[in-house]
Design a protein around this motif. Sequence first.
Motif, mmCIF file in Angstrom:
data_model
loop_
_atom_site.group_PDB
_atom_site.id
_atom_site.type_symbol
_atom_site.label_atom_id
_atom_site.label_comp_id
_atom_site.label_asym_id
_atom_site.label_seq_id
_atom_site.Cartn_x
_atom_site.Cartn_y
_atom_site.Cartn_z
ATOM 1 N N ILE A 142 0.847 -1.206 0.000
ATOM 2 C CA ILE A 142 0.000 0.000 0.000
ATOM 3 C C ILE A 142 0.882 1.254 0.000
ATOM 4 C CG2 ILE A 142 -1.811 1.240 1.254
ATOM 5 C CD1 ILE A 142 -2.669 -1.497 2.411
ATOM 6 N N ALA A 145 2.397 1.430 -3.787
ATOM 7 C CA ALA A 145 1.486 1.495 -4.928
ATOM 8 C C ALA A 145 1.236 2.931 -5.404
ATOM 9 C CB ALA A 145 0.163 0.796 -4.595
ATOM 10 N N PRO A 146 1.013 3.907 -4.492
ATOM 11 C CA PRO A 146 0.819 5.277 -4.982
ATOM 12 C C PRO A 146 2.057 5.841 -5.697
ATOM 13 C CG PRO A 146 -0.028 5.062 -2.741
ATOM 14 C CD PRO A 146 0.763 3.810 -3.035
ATOM 15 N N TRP A 147 3.246 5.378 -5.309
ATOM 16 C CA TRP A 147 4.473 5.799 -6.006
ATOM 17 C C TRP A 147 4.448 5.249 -7.436
ATOM 18 C CZ3 TRP A 147 9.210 7.810 -3.432
ATOM 19 C CH2 TRP A 147 8.985 8.153 -2.096
ATOM 20 N N ARG A 149 1.823 4.419 -9.229
ATOM 21 C CA ARG A 149 0.807 5.113 -10.027
ATOM 22 C C ARG A 149 1.305 6.490 -10.449
ATOM 23 N NH1 ARG A 149 -3.969 3.555 -10.690
ATOM 24 N NH2 ARG A 149 -4.111 2.445 -8.714
ATOM 25 N N ARG A 150 1.967 7.160 -9.524
ATOM 26 C CA ARG A 150 2.519 8.478 -9.818
ATOM 27 C C ARG A 150 3.566 8.362 -10.954
ATOM 28 N NH1 ARG A 150 0.194 13.241 -9.097
ATOM 29 N NH2 ARG A 150 1.822 14.570 -9.921
ATOM 30 N N ASP A 198 -3.371 -2.122 -6.190
ATOM 31 C CA ASP A 198 -3.374 -1.633 -7.561
ATOM 32 C C ASP A 198 -2.565 -0.340 -7.679
ATOM 33 O OD1 ASP A 198 -4.065 -0.801 -10.114
ATOM 34 O OD2 ASP A 198 -6.161 -1.353 -9.903
ATOM 35 N N THR A 250 4.585 9.096 2.438
ATOM 36 C CA THR A 250 3.520 9.922 1.849
ATOM 37 C C THR A 250 3.945 11.348 1.538
ATOM 38 O OG1 THR A 250 2.757 10.527 4.072
ATOM 39 C CG2 THR A 250 1.709 8.612 3.037
ATOM 40 N N MET A 255 7.620 11.862 -5.073
ATOM 41 C CA MET A 255 7.366 10.412 -5.086
ATOM 42 C C MET A 255 7.857 9.758 -6.372
ATOM 43 S SD MET A 255 3.671 10.387 -3.064
ATOM 44 C CE MET A 255 3.433 8.636 -3.234
ATOM 45 N N TYR B 38 3.400 15.151 8.744
ATOM 46 C CA TYR B 38 2.426 15.178 9.816
ATOM 47 C C TYR B 38 2.815 16.187 10.893
ATOM 48 C CZ TYR B 38 1.464 10.802 7.335
ATOM 49 O OH TYR B 38 1.204 9.869 6.374
ATOM 50 N N TYR B 63 -3.659 13.244 -5.471
ATOM 51 C CA TYR B 63 -2.255 13.168 -5.906
ATOM 52 C C TYR B 63 -1.922 11.770 -6.410
ATOM 53 C CZ TYR B 63 2.731 14.096 -6.026
ATOM 54 O OH TYR B 63 4.028 14.266 -6.451
ATOM 55 N N SER B 64 -2.341 10.766 -5.656
ATOM 56 C CA SER B 64 -2.189 9.383 -6.109
ATOM 57 C C SER B 64 -3.087 8.514 -5.245
ATOM 58 C CB SER B 64 -0.731 8.918 -6.028
ATOM 59 O OG SER B 64 -0.551 7.711 -6.758
ATOM 60 N N TRP B 65 -3.209 7.249 -5.616
ATOM 61 C CA TRP B 65 -4.074 6.364 -4.833
ATOM 62 C C TRP B 65 -3.721 4.921 -5.140
ATOM 63 C CZ3 TRP B 65 -5.404 8.044 -9.627
ATOM 64 C CH2 TRP B 65 -5.945 7.112 -10.512
ATOM 65 N N THR B 66 -4.281 4.019 -4.328
ATOM 66 C CA THR B 66 -4.210 2.595 -4.620
ATOM 67 C C THR B 66 -5.547 1.968 -4.265
ATOM 68 O OG1 THR B 66 -3.105 0.495 -4.132
ATOM 69 C CG2 THR B 66 -3.171 2.096 -2.356
ATOM 70 N N VAL B 67 -5.905 0.926 -4.984
ATOM 71 C CA VAL B 67 -7.048 0.100 -4.594
ATOM 72 C C VAL B 67 -6.473 -1.137 -3.916
ATOM 73 C CG1 VAL B 67 -9.158 -1.052 -5.343
ATOM 74 C CG2 VAL B 67 -8.258 0.903 -6.659
ATOM 75 N N HIS B 69 -6.418 -4.732 -2.339
ATOM 76 C CA HIS B 69 -7.168 -5.976 -2.589
ATOM 77 C C HIS B 69 -6.923 -7.047 -1.552
ATOM 78 C CE1 HIS B 69 -8.805 -4.961 -6.588
ATOM 79 N NE2 HIS B 69 -7.736 -4.192 -6.662
ATOM 80 N N LEU B 86 -4.011 9.857 -1.523
ATOM 81 C CA LEU B 86 -3.214 10.978 -1.029
ATOM 82 C C LEU B 86 -3.792 12.244 -1.645
ATOM 83 C CD1 LEU B 86 0.386 9.477 -1.431
ATOM 84 C CD2 LEU B 86 -1.028 9.581 0.631
ATOM 85 N N ARG B 96 0.435 16.326 2.276
ATOM 86 C CA ARG B 96 -0.403 15.327 1.603
ATOM 87 C C ARG B 96 -1.173 14.576 2.674
ATOM 88 N NH1 ARG B 96 4.442 13.545 -1.546
ATOM 89 N NH2 ARG B 96 4.541 15.191 -3.113
ATOM 90 N N ILE B 111 -5.624 10.995 -11.647
ATOM 91 C CA ILE B 111 -4.618 11.849 -11.010
ATOM 92 C C ILE B 111 -5.052 13.307 -11.164
ATOM 93 C CG2 ILE B 111 -2.227 12.675 -11.257
ATOM 94 C CD1 ILE B 111 -1.762 9.977 -10.370
#
Lengths: 382, 137
Positions: A142, A145-147, A149-150, A198, A250, A255, B38, B63-67, B69, B86, B96, B111
Amino acid sequence: MDDICIVGIGETQPTRVSDKTVDLLVLDAIDAAIEDAGLSRADIDGVVSDGIYGPRAISPQRVAAHLGKADMWTGGRSVGGAAIMSAPALAAEAIRAGRANTVVFYFGMDGGSRKGGPSSNHNRFQAKAYFEKPYGFTGQPIYFAPWARRYFSVFPGGERALATIATSASHNAHLTGRAQRPDLLSEEDYWNGPMIADPLRLRDCCVISDGAGAYILTTSARARNCRKHPVKVLASTLATPPYAGDDVFTQYGDMLSLPGAKEAAREAFAVSGLAPRHISFAEIYDCFTISCLLQLEDLGFCEKGEGADFASEEHIGRNGNLPINTHGGFLAYSYLLGIEHVVEATRQLRGEAGPSQIANAEIGLVSGLSMPDYGVMLLARD
Amino acid sequence: MKTDLATYPDHYAPYFDLLRNEVIAFPRCNECHAFHWYPKPSCPACGSSSLSWIPAPATGHLYSWTVVHRKFDADFGEDPPYVVALIEFKGMPGVRLVSSIRDCAVNHLKINMEVEPFFRITGQGQPLVYFKPATGK
């Protein structure tokens, strides 16, 4: 720092869950490294590990007791992968200061059998409980994954590169005969793998392991009396950008680059007088395919954004101009945060890698990530 | 070790006190004007402990995300698949926010898409903020 050599290596058999506790695995790895060097326990007068994992697996005092030596020099530095690469610099300081002659580095972990898995380690971060866990942001896939996608959104073609990194690792692991994922992964298998987080699929993610490894450092003068051909440590560097550890996944930069990687590599090349083009192979911290891809760029093997083209079989495959993760890395061999990468690089430089031996292994780069720390080791055949 | 999320360390308290009133705000240094996230007891850029909490704009950007599973965290109450996102806010560089996108099919996520917050309080009294596609209202 080419007066310091690796003279012995040891590792336990890669496995997800061991029937031994991690402290016993560490002692096994240390004894294997001592035997490999042709030394005895009494020859070891220094013990170094990282600052968190290693001592939690087994205290330096217990290691010292196992070795039976009074007045043992002990040290700890950084954490996890970055420590495994940067510990030789600390040991070198002790050796030059006359505090130790022959130092063992150890690292072991119980990622396969620990309750909560490898990510339970991150519960030590206070901010995690308040700002991440309530939204389900727990677990390394988790985080990365955002890295990915970016990266895909900025540099098209990254998806293909991840598939190549995964299949190439599988091919190398298969040849060792010892890997945790011994199967030969086809590209079709890769794309058909289930999504974990994903866009990261199953084979974008490393294995998890119980196990331990160790290596022994001494001066090049003493190295000549050891059993195996010494491997010179040309550089051992650590970089730490100002992030607390809980915020780094984050909040760091755009990223698209991993913290510390560029700085640690720059210093390693500066102190050794080398450049990326001199490196004959690299063992890269491949906790995920995406982190491996980012490091190919951050370490200077190609420019930022060129990784997708660079990560082709003709470059990073075992017959390419920069074979990477010649044992299959974390993606297929084992996940002990890089101690197995140092062991593998040493084997390659000695010409001892057997079926997975690559041609012309002269200078190897080994990298270690433990966000936000990053370490680089450059090793060469003596 | 379970953390009692209804009570906060001092330097987290302003965020959650404001969030309970449906205000998202982030710390900015009164000396060097840098945002950080933070929350920290003092500005990580210049060291000043003089901080102000600045309310975020009405919408943010993905900014970005993940699904996700797989189930990774036994303490997390939702079953996969779920979205972790994010969120960035205009004029607040260095921030973020980790959250989730709701009320949006995952194949509609993009995005930089504009998203707006909605708020919840858990049974344990912890305020949370989620996001959904901005309605333009």
